[in-house]
Design a protein around this motif. Structure first.
Motif, PDB file in Angstrom:
ATOM      1  N   ASP A  78       0.833  -1.201   0.000  1.00 46.88           N
ATOM      2  CA  ASP A  78       0.000   0.000   0.000  1.00 46.88           C
ATOM      3  C   ASP A  78       0.872   1.258   0.000  1.00 46.88           C
ATOM      4  O   ASP A  78       0.988   1.962   1.004  1.00 46.88           O
ATOM      5  CB  ASP A  78      -0.930   0.016   1.219  1.00 46.88           C
ATOM      6  N   PRO A  79       1.500   1.563  -1.137  1.00 46.33           N
ATOM      7  CA  PRO A  79       2.381   2.733  -1.193  1.00 46.33           C
ATOM      8  C   PRO A  79       1.650   4.043  -0.906  1.00 46.33           C
ATOM      9  O   PRO A  79       2.198   4.930  -0.256  1.00 46.33           O
ATOM     10  CB  PRO A  79       2.933   2.698  -2.628  1.00 46.33           C
ATOM     11  N   PHE A  80       0.394   4.161  -1.349  1.00 48.02           N
ATOM     12  CA  PHE A  80      -0.350   5.395  -1.109  1.00 48.02           C
ATOM     13  C   PHE A  80      -0.588   5.582   0.392  1.00 48.02           C
ATOM     14  O   PHE A  80      -0.416   6.685   0.932  1.00 48.02           O
ATOM     15  CB  PHE A  80      -1.692   5.375  -1.850  1.00 48.02           C
ATOM     16  N   GLY A  81      -1.000   4.521   1.061  1.00 41.83           N
ATOM     17  CA  GLY A  81      -1.233   4.609   2.500  1.00 41.83           C
ATOM     18  C   GLY A  81       0.031   4.963   3.260  1.00 41.83           C
ATOM     19  O   GLY A  81       0.000   5.749   4.208  1.00 41.83           O
ATOM     20  N   MET A  82       1.154   4.395   2.862  1.00 44.81           N
ATOM     21  CA  MET A  82       2.433   4.707   3.510  1.00 44.81           C
ATOM     22  C   MET A  82       2.831   6.157   3.266  1.00 44.81           C
ATOM     23  O   MET A  82       3.332   6.847   4.158  1.00 44.81           O
ATOM     24  CB  MET A  82       3.520   3.764   2.989  1.00 44.81           C
ATOM     25  N   VAL A  88       5.556  11.084   3.219  1.00 41.14           N
ATOM     26  CA  VAL A  88       6.664  10.913   2.284  1.00 41.14           C
ATOM     27  C   VAL A  88       6.084  10.897   0.872  1.00 41.14           C
ATOM     28  O   VAL A  88       5.179  10.105   0.579  1.00 41.14           O
ATOM     29  CB  VAL A  88       7.420   9.587   2.541  1.00 41.14           C
ATOM     30  N   PRO A  89       6.549  11.781  -0.008  1.00 43.10           N
ATOM     31  CA  PRO A  89       6.036  11.792  -1.378  1.00 43.10           C
ATOM     32  C   PRO A  89       6.159  10.424  -2.035  1.00 43.10           C
ATOM     33  O   PRO A  89       7.132   9.697  -1.802  1.00 43.10           O
ATOM     34  CB  PRO A  89       6.917  12.833  -2.086  1.00 43.10           C
ATOM     35  N   MET A  90       5.174  10.097  -2.855  1.00 46.45           N
ATOM     36  CA  MET A  90       5.137   8.780  -3.505  1.00 46.45           C
ATOM     37  C   MET A  90       6.423   8.481  -4.268  1.00 46.45           C
ATOM     38  O   MET A  90       6.929   7.355  -4.231  1.00 46.45           O
ATOM     39  CB  MET A  90       3.941   8.705  -4.453  1.00 46.45           C
ATOM     40  N   GLN A  92       9.342   9.273  -3.604  1.00 51.39           N
ATOM     41  CA  GLN A  92      10.469   8.973  -2.725  1.00 51.39           C
ATOM     42  C   GLN A  92      10.373   7.585  -2.079  1.00 51.39           C
ATOM     43  O   GLN A  92      11.298   7.146  -1.409  1.00 51.39           O
ATOM     44  CB  GLN A  92      10.584  10.041  -1.635  1.00 51.39           C
ATOM     45  N   LEU A  93       9.239   6.921  -2.298  1.00 48.37           N
ATOM     46  CA  LEU A  93       9.080   5.584  -1.732  1.00 48.37           C
ATOM     47  C   LEU A  93       9.823   4.524  -2.535  1.00 48.37           C
ATOM     48  O   LEU A  93      10.198   3.474  -2.005  1.00 48.37           O
ATOM     49  CB  LEU A  93       7.594   5.202  -1.680  1.00 48.37           C
ATOM     50  N   LYS A  94      10.048   4.804  -3.783  1.00 49.02           N
ATOM     51  CA  LYS A  94      10.668   3.811  -4.657  1.00 49.02           C
ATOM     52  C   LYS A  94      12.058   3.436  -4.156  1.00 49.02           C
ATOM     53  O   LYS A  94      12.905   4.297  -3.905  1.00 49.02           O
ATOM     54  CB  LYS A  94      10.756   4.353  -6.092  1.00 49.02           C
ATOM     55  N   GLY A  95      12.278   2.146  -3.973  1.00 53.66           N
ATOM     56  CA  GLY A  95      13.566   1.657  -3.525  1.00 53.66           C
ATOM     57  C   GLY A  95      13.767   1.707  -2.018  1.00 53.66           C
ATOM     58  O   GLY A  95      14.793   1.272  -1.508  1.00 53.66           O
ATOM     59  N   LYS A  96      12.759   2.240  -1.289  1.00 52.34           N
ATOM     60  CA  LYS A  96      12.844   2.335   0.165  1.00 52.34           C
ATOM     61  C   LYS A  96      12.216   1.108   0.822  1.00 52.34           C
ATOM     62  O   LYS A  96      11.292   0.493   0.288  1.00 52.34           O
ATOM     63  CB  LYS A  96      12.122   3.583   0.667  1.00 52.34           C
ATOM     64  N   THR A  97      12.735   0.768   1.991  1.00 53.92           N
ATOM     65  CA  THR A  97      12.134  -0.308   2.779  1.00 53.92           C
ATOM     66  C   THR A  97      11.170   0.290   3.804  1.00 53.92           C
ATOM     67  O   THR A  97      11.213   1.496   4.075  1.00 53.92           O
ATOM     68  CB  THR A  97      13.215  -1.107   3.530  1.00 53.92           C
ATOM     69  N   ASP A  98      10.320  -0.562   4.375  1.00 53.75           N
ATOM     70  CA  ASP A  98       9.431  -0.089   5.441  1.00 53.75           C
ATOM     71  C   ASP A  98      10.236   0.523   6.580  1.00 53.75           C
ATOM     72  O   ASP A  98       9.853   1.556   7.141  1.00 53.75           O
ATOM     73  CB  ASP A  98       8.599  -1.255   5.993  1.00 53.75           C
ATOM     74  N   GLU A 100      13.067   2.072   6.558  1.00 55.71           N
ATOM     75  CA  GLU A 100      13.576   3.403   6.219  1.00 55.71           C
ATOM     76  C   GLU A 100      12.482   4.454   6.262  1.00 55.71           C
ATOM     77  O   GLU A 100      12.749   5.627   6.556  1.00 55.71           O
ATOM     78  CB  GLU A 100      14.222   3.378   4.826  1.00 55.71           C
ATOM     79  N   ILE A 101      11.245   4.055   5.981  1.00 55.48           N
ATOM     80  CA  ILE A 101      10.123   4.993   5.992  1.00 55.48           C
ATOM     81  C   ILE A 101       9.536   5.165   7.388  1.00 55.48           C
ATOM     82  O   ILE A 101       9.217   6.273   7.820  1.00 55.48           O
ATOM     83  CB  ILE A 101       9.016   4.521   5.026  1.00 55.48           C
ATOM     84  N   MET A 102       9.419   4.081   8.145  1.00 53.87           N
ATOM     85  CA  MET A 102       8.689   4.091   9.408  1.00 53.87           C
ATOM     86  C   MET A 102       9.539   4.479  10.615  1.00 53.87           C
ATOM     87  O   MET A 102       8.999   4.862  11.655  1.00 53.87           O
ATOM     88  CB  MET A 102       8.071   2.705   9.647  1.00 53.87           C
ATOM     89  N   VAL A 103      10.850   4.378  10.506  1.00 57.19           N
ATOM     90  CA  VAL A 103      11.733   4.645  11.643  1.00 57.19           C
ATOM     91  C   VAL A 103      12.566   5.891  11.373  1.00 57.19           C
ATOM     92  O   VAL A 103      13.112   6.064  10.283  1.00 57.19           O
ATOM     93  CB  VAL A 103      12.662   3.435  11.908  1.00 57.19           C
ATOM     94  N   ASP A 104      12.662   6.761  12.377  1.00 57.48           N
ATOM     95  CA  ASP A 104      13.470   7.980  12.279  1.00 57.48           C
ATOM     96  C   ASP A 104      14.934   7.573  12.081  1.00 57.48           C
ATOM     97  O   ASP A 104      15.594   7.095  13.011  1.00 57.48           O
ATOM     98  CB  ASP A 104      13.309   8.797  13.569  1.00 57.48           C
TER      99      ASP A 104
END
Length: 274
Positions: A78-82, A88-90, A92-98, A100-104
């Protein structure tokens, strides 16, 4: 307008992917949900033992058949939900792990790679969180004994959840005599303190021989906390005092009734009788 959540099918059962609650919710029964926090982090996603009858995490207390399930990361499910939840702009999600997105990532780097300890401000006093000593140590007095970090067994939660009486002059947690207290303590304030894992999840993982990253996605990793003064009126202490005062009054009444004490005579009404 509420969007339709994406769906994943697990052994014939549809589950909504709910990023807000970080869980999978059964489409036909939303009371049945599987938290991501109960799943194991593995490269490329999550794994868990799935009970075929319960349609949930398999437990050792049941004899139902189970299968090992692996699902992709949320940035894929669910990239949109994340993007919405973590701002985080859509693109910028490409190539990122959960992770990297969810943890400071800055906080993670400071704690893991640079060894910086978390801090907490308790009513204006700054403390380091030192888990290997199980203490909060004043930043300006590193040789101090400090304050024991609250645990589920250390204190009775009489004042409210995670609420403690704090002496700002001595910088100590104080135990109140809840059976006898009859007035608000004048030299103490009420503060709310998080538990060990919340204060330093990385340190807690290390102490328990776990990977530093364990459960960080759902722990809101931070390097600084604030524990401001809480008005006593917002704790359970006023009710405790009220009950104690009422009990004292009742005891006094019982003593008078039993003849152990005599009621006070109103001296203003005493005078010479004619």
């Amino acid at each position: 307008m509420k969007r339709e959540l994406p769906i994943i099918n697990i052994h014939g059962t549809d589950f909504f992917i709910d990023v807000e609650s970080l869980s999978l919710k059964e489409r036909a029964n939303e009371n049945n949900f599987i938290p991501f926090g109960y799943m194991a982090d593995v490269p490329g996603g999550y794994e868990f033992e799935y009970g075929l009858d319960s349609r949930n995490i398999h437990t050792i207390w049941t004899d139902e058949q189970s299968v090992r399930i692996k699902i992709p990361e949320l940035v894929e499910l669910d990239p949109f939900g994340m993007s919405q939840r973590y701002q985080v702009p859509m693109e910028q999600l490409k190539g990122k792990t959960d992770f990297e997105i969810m943890v400071d990532q800055q906080a993670f780097d400071l704690r893991v790679n640079k060894g910086v300890l978390p801090t907490i401000d308790i009513a204006g006093d700054l403390f380091y969180v030192v888990l290997d000593k199980d203490r909060l140590i004043p930043k300006d007095d590193p040789q101090s004994v400090g304050i024991p970090i609250p645990s589920f067994t250390q204190y009775d939660q009489v004042l409210g959840e995670n609420v403690f009486a704090y002496d700002p002059k001595k910088r100590e947690i104080k135990e109140l005599d809840y059976l006898k207290i009859t007035e608000i303590p004048k030299n103490l304030i009420a503060v709310r303190l998080p538990y060990s894992f919340s204060l330093d999840p990385v340190g807690w993982n290390w102490q328990n021989n776990r990977d530093a990253k364990t459960a960080l996605k759902t722990s809101n990793l931070r390097m600084h906390f604030s524990s401001p003064k809480i008005p006593w009126e917002k704790t359970d202490l006023p009710d405790i005092i009220k009950e104690n005062l009422e009990e004292l009054r009742q005891r006094k009444v019982e003593k008078i009734k039993s003849g152990l004490t005599k009621p006070l005579v109103n001296k203003r009404n005493r005078g010479r009788r004619m």
